[in-house]
Design an enzyme around this catalytic site. Structure first.
Site, PDB file in Angstrom:
ATOM      1  N   ASN A 148     155.783  87.159  35.831  1.00  0.00           N
ATOM      2  CA  ASN A 148     157.087  86.544  34.626  1.00  0.00           C
ATOM      3  C   ASN A 148     156.491  84.844  34.371  1.00  0.00           C
ATOM      4  OD1 ASN A 148     157.556  86.185  36.908  1.00  0.00           O
ATOM      5  ND2 ASN A 148     160.035  85.957  36.724  1.00  0.00           N
ATOM      6  N   LYS A 171     146.121  83.552  43.908  1.00  0.00           N
ATOM      7  CA  LYS A 171     145.742  85.079  43.755  1.00  0.00           C
ATOM      8  C   LYS A 171     146.774  85.096  42.032  1.00  0.00           C
ATOM      9  CE  LYS A 171     147.429  89.286  44.403  1.00  0.00           C
ATOM     10  NZ  LYS A 171     148.202  89.580  42.943  1.00  0.00           N
ATOM     11  N   GLU A 224     159.018  90.631  44.568  1.00  0.00           N
ATOM     12  CA  GLU A 224     159.986  90.852  45.601  1.00  0.00           C
ATOM     13  C   GLU A 224     160.302  90.988  46.487  1.00  0.00           C
ATOM     14  OE1 GLU A 224     159.166  95.255  44.311  1.00  0.00           O
ATOM     15  OE2 GLU A 224     158.938  94.862  42.227  1.00  0.00           O
ATOM     16  N   GLU A 245     159.360  83.388  47.578  1.00  0.00           N
ATOM     17  CA  GLU A 245     160.537  83.345  46.267  1.00  0.00           C
ATOM     18  C   GLU A 245     160.719  84.103  46.267  1.00  0.00           C
ATOM     19  OE1 GLU A 245     162.260  81.050  45.163  1.00  0.00           O
ATOM     20  OE2 GLU A 245     161.698  79.113  46.063  1.00  0.00           O
ATOM     21  N   CYS A 279     163.970  85.717  37.783  1.00  0.00           N
ATOM     22  CA  CYS A 279     164.200  86.544  39.504  1.00  0.00           C
ATOM     23  C   CYS A 279     165.368  85.432  39.068  1.00  0.00           C
ATOM     24  CB  CYS A 279     163.588  85.004  40.234  1.00  0.00           C
ATOM     25  SG  CYS A 279     163.131  83.712  40.138  1.00  0.00           S
ATOM     26  N   GLU A 457     160.619  75.657  47.033  1.00  0.00           N
ATOM     27  CA  GLU A 457     159.934  75.272  45.524  1.00  0.00           C
ATOM     28  C   GLU A 457     160.473  73.735  45.255  1.00  0.00           C
ATOM     29  OE1 GLU A 457     158.073  78.243  43.582  1.00  0.00           O
ATOM     30  OE2 GLU A 457     156.241  78.204  44.825  1.00  0.00           O
TER      31      GLU A 457
HETATM   32  P1  NDP Z   1     155.962  92.138  43.532  1.00  0.00           P
HETATM   33  O1  NDP Z   1     156.424  91.416  44.597  1.00  0.00           O
HETATM   34  O2  NDP Z   1     155.255  93.157  42.610  1.00  0.00           O
HETATM   35  O3  NDP Z   1     154.291  91.513  43.014  1.00  0.00           O
HETATM   36  C1  NDP Z   1     154.155  90.149  43.622  1.00  0.00           C
HETATM   37  C2  NDP Z   1     152.893  89.034  43.885  1.00  0.00           C
HETATM   38  O4  NDP Z   1     152.826  89.843  45.507  1.00  0.00           O
HETATM   39  C3  NDP Z   1     151.996  90.057  43.621  1.00  0.00           C
HETATM   40  O5  NDP Z   1     150.805  88.860  43.455  1.00  0.00           O
HETATM   41  C4  NDP Z   1     151.392  90.975  44.014  1.00  0.00           C
HETATM   42  O6  NDP Z   1     149.967  91.543  43.780  1.00  0.00           O
HETATM   43  C5  NDP Z   1     151.346  90.794  45.238  1.00  0.00           C
HETATM   44  N1  NDP Z   1     151.446  91.534  46.283  1.00  0.00           N
HETATM   45  C6  NDP Z   1     152.281  93.324  46.164  1.00  0.00           C
HETATM   46  N2  NDP Z   1     152.075  93.519  47.627  1.00  0.00           N
HETATM   47  C7  NDP Z   1     151.262  92.473  48.358  1.00  0.00           C
HETATM   48  C8  NDP Z   1     151.259  93.119  49.972  1.00  0.00           C
HETATM   49  N3  NDP Z   1     151.300  93.715  50.434  1.00  0.00           N
HETATM   50  N4  NDP Z   1     150.718  91.817  50.164  1.00  0.00           N
HETATM   51  C9  NDP Z   1     150.552  90.734  49.805  1.00  0.00           C
HETATM   52  N5  NDP Z   1     150.140  90.172  48.502  1.00  0.00           N
HETATM   53  C10 NDP Z   1     151.254  91.571  47.859  1.00  0.00           C
HETATM   54  O7  NDP Z   1     156.860  91.116  42.366  1.00  0.00           O
HETATM   55  P2  NDP Z   1     156.783  90.853  40.490  1.00  0.00           P
HETATM   56  O8  NDP Z   1     154.905  90.812  39.905  1.00  0.00           O
HETATM   57  O9  NDP Z   1     156.694  92.368  40.139  1.00  0.00           O
HETATM   58  O10 NDP Z   1     156.961  90.385  40.543  1.00  0.00           O
HETATM   59  C11 NDP Z   1     158.804  90.618  40.637  1.00  0.00           C
HETATM   60  C12 NDP Z   1     159.908  90.014  40.892  1.00  0.00           C
HETATM   61  O11 NDP Z   1     159.017  88.942  41.642  1.00  0.00           O
HETATM   62  C13 NDP Z   1     161.064  89.949  40.910  1.00  0.00           C
HETATM   63  O12 NDP Z   1     161.103  90.814  42.411  1.00  0.00           O
HETATM   64  C14 NDP Z   1     161.463  88.773  40.698  1.00  0.00           C
HETATM   65  O13 NDP Z   1     163.421  88.609  41.239  1.00  0.00           O
HETATM   66  C15 NDP Z   1     161.048  87.838  41.395  1.00  0.00           C
HETATM   67  N6  NDP Z   1     160.507  86.479  40.980  1.00  0.00           N
HETATM   68  C16 NDP Z   1     160.831  85.730  41.930  1.00  0.00           C
HETATM   69  C17 NDP Z   1     161.042  84.201  41.607  1.00  0.00           C
HETATM   70  C18 NDP Z   1     161.985  83.437  42.882  1.00  0.00           C
HETATM   71  O14 NDP Z   1     160.909  81.925  42.275  1.00  0.00           O
HETATM   72  N7  NDP Z   1     162.545  83.340  43.504  1.00  0.00           N
HETATM   73  C19 NDP Z   1     160.452  84.137  40.431  1.00  0.00           C
HETATM   74  C20 NDP Z   1     159.830  85.244  39.753  1.00  0.00           C
HETATM   75  C21 NDP Z   1     160.059  86.697  39.638  1.00  0.00           C
HETATM   76  P3  NDP Z   1     149.339  92.911  41.968  1.00  0.00           P
HETATM   77  O15 NDP Z   1     151.208  92.244  41.717  1.00  0.00           O
HETATM   78  O16 NDP Z   1     148.606  91.920  41.948  1.00  0.00           O
HETATM   79  O17 NDP Z   1     149.229  94.473  42.865  1.00  0.00           O
END
Ligand code: NDP
Length: 483
Positions: A148, A171, A224, A245, A279, A457
């Protein structure tokens, strides 16, 4: 078509892992081909980072700060170009990416550039003997981004890590690979030594390479809750430091004495900015029973005026959702809301945008719910869907606001100073706002409580998460034979 490579040792490197297409969410067009990292590529990144660490950690903090400062200036100079790229990658309005995404990344680099030379340890007098602590870097840090806020997330992780003398392998999310690569180029142009900031592209499998690798000292992920748990579990095998986060379902509480317009604007900002893909959004809006009608009326009037359209158009205020899968998820929650008895007061439909037929646009949507247990009240939707609930008593609304496994953020609107601070003191959230919402300057720590995360952060707090203390005891007199 342009290919997006990995960036290892200050060089673009074509990845030998999975190759994938990058789409513009607004049009559905393929814009780039991305070469993903194989295990072998990742190993190269680790080796480059190890060498980079030798150089970077030995530099004076002032020198490190100077390079970060230079990078901050370059980001600002390239704001327009990078914001366009971010809009093309994420589908968010250009109005936003020009004002926020790149600039907040630059702010972050500037802040930690300034902080780097002042990081220091402590001194302890021990009656003749003394001790001191050194603040040391952790080593190679892995950053894993969500889709995002790609460049902002990359900067929020890289800046404090690098300021402390660490190196990073980053990454980005598979869906948004573009600007992390650009950031690596900017670092190089700013004079960053080889191997200090490396980018690997790919999906969760590449993320798993990071959490599994014994030479990675720390993982910081934005994503997530479920992903955060997997990352923490995988990192436990080699006892890595983690910063998580994660997601949220945050409350905004609007008391009867609040400035109504301000509360409406706060609720809109906290639900519809970036098409709701934020988020910390305050997606449970608790409005005092006595002002419910006026609040909803004003909110709908203002929401109607929002312009949904091509994210590249400078007038657009609501852009495209990231992809079809996410669109279907958001629409399924809207359907569920209606089925479970929530009242739909505004929106709820897909919008077709001329010239962007391949994109997925959703109207800002406003529900009123009477049941706390409805899934649209409980679960993170991550789209432009606001749910309003009403309350009567302060104590009651605090209990309901806290009744969630999440604890990322919360907002309170009232002109009663004591009530504002009393309410905030009782809210279980890492980031609270009084009479505003979702404002996150780099100077203040940001992060979640409960299942919304671990660590912080930004601010001085992030330094704690990217450094470790070494304690040194110095004997000024002989110990003598202790036995
Ligand atoms: P995801 O959890 O799907 O993915 C986050 C990252 O983790 C991506 O780069 C993903 O790779 C990677 N990933 C997925 N599975 C694994 C694993 N098993 N091991 C290591 N890395 C992994 O989140 P989204 O990208 O869909 O983002 C949305 C989510 O992020 C929402 O829940 C939102 O609330 C949260 N968020 C939190 C924030 C905060 O500061 N607290 C700020 C912004 C968003 P890939 O996607 O390439 O498969």
């Amino acid at each position: 078509m342009q290919t997006i490579p990995l960036f290892i040792d200050n060089q673009p490197v074509n990845g030998s892992g999975k190759q994938f297409d990058n789409y513009n969410p607004a049009t559905g067009e393929i814009t780039h081909v991305v070469t993903g990292a194989s295990q072998e590529d990742f190993e190269k990144a680790v080796q480059a980072a190890k060498k980079g660490f030798q150089v970077w950690s030995a530099m004076s903090p002032t020198e490190r700060g100077r390079i970060l400062h230079q990078a901050s200036g370059l980001l600002r100079a390239k704001n327009e170009e990078l914001a366009l790229l971010e809009t093309q990658d994420v589908g968010k309005p250009i109005k936003e990416s020009i004002a926020v995404d790149v600039i907040s990344g630059a702010d972050c680099l500037e802040y930690y550039a300034g902080l780097a030379p002042s990081l220091h340890g402590e001194h302890y007098e021990l009656g003749g003997d003394f001790a001191y602590t050194k603040r040391e870097p952790l080593g190679i840090c892995a950053g894993i981004g969500a889709w995002n806020y790609p460049i902002q997330i990359a900067c929020w992780k890289a800046a404090p890590a690098l300021a402390c003398g660490n190196v990073m392998i980053f990454k980005p999310a598979e869906l948004t690979p573009l600007t992390a690569y650009k950031l690596a180029e900017v670092f190089k142009e700013a004079g960053m030594p080889d191997g200090v900031f490396n980018v690997v592209q790919g999906d969760a499998e590449v993320g798993q390479m990071m959490t599994a690798h014994p030479d990675i000292a720390k993982v910081s992920i934005t994503g997530e809750v479920g992903t955060g748990k997997k990352v923490m579990a995988a990192s436990a095998n080699t006892l890595k430091h983690v910063t998580l986060e994660l997601g949220g379902k945050s409350p905004i509480i609007i008391f009867e004495d609040a400035d109504l317009d301000e509360a409406v604007y706060g609720a809109m900002l906290g639900n519809f900015y970036t098409q709701g893909e934020i988020c910390s959004n305050g997606t449970r809006v608790y409005v005092h029973e006595s002002i419910k009608e006026q609040f909803i009326e004003r909110l709908i009037e203002k929401t109607k005026a929002l312009k949904i359209g091509d994210p590249a158009d400078s007038e657009t205020q609501i852009g495209a959702l990231i992809n079809q899968t996410h669109f279907e998820k958001v629409m399924s929650y809207i359907k569920l809301g209606k089925e479970q008895g929530a009242e739909l007061h505004y929106g709820g439909n897909q919008v077709k945008v001329p010239g962007c037929e391949g994109g997925y646009f959703v109207e800002p949507t406003i529900f009123v719910s009477h049941k706390e247990e409805e899934r649209i009240v409980k679960e993170e939707i991550f789209g432009p869907v606001m749910t309003i609930l009403t309350f009567q008593e302060e104590e009651e609304v605090i209990r309901r606001a806290n009744d969630t496994p999440f604890g990322l953020a919360a907002g309170v609107y009232t002109n009663d100073m004591r009530r504002a601070h009393r309410t905030v003191a009782n809210l279980q959230a890492g980031m609270c706002w009084i009479n505003t919402y979702n404002i996150n300057p780099v100077e203040i720590p940001f992060g979640g409580n409960k299942q919304s995360g671990i660590g912080r952060e930004n601010g001085l707090a992030a330094i704690e998460h990217y450094s470790q203390r070494k304690t040194v005891y110095v004997a000024m007199k002989d110990l003598g034979n202790p036995f």
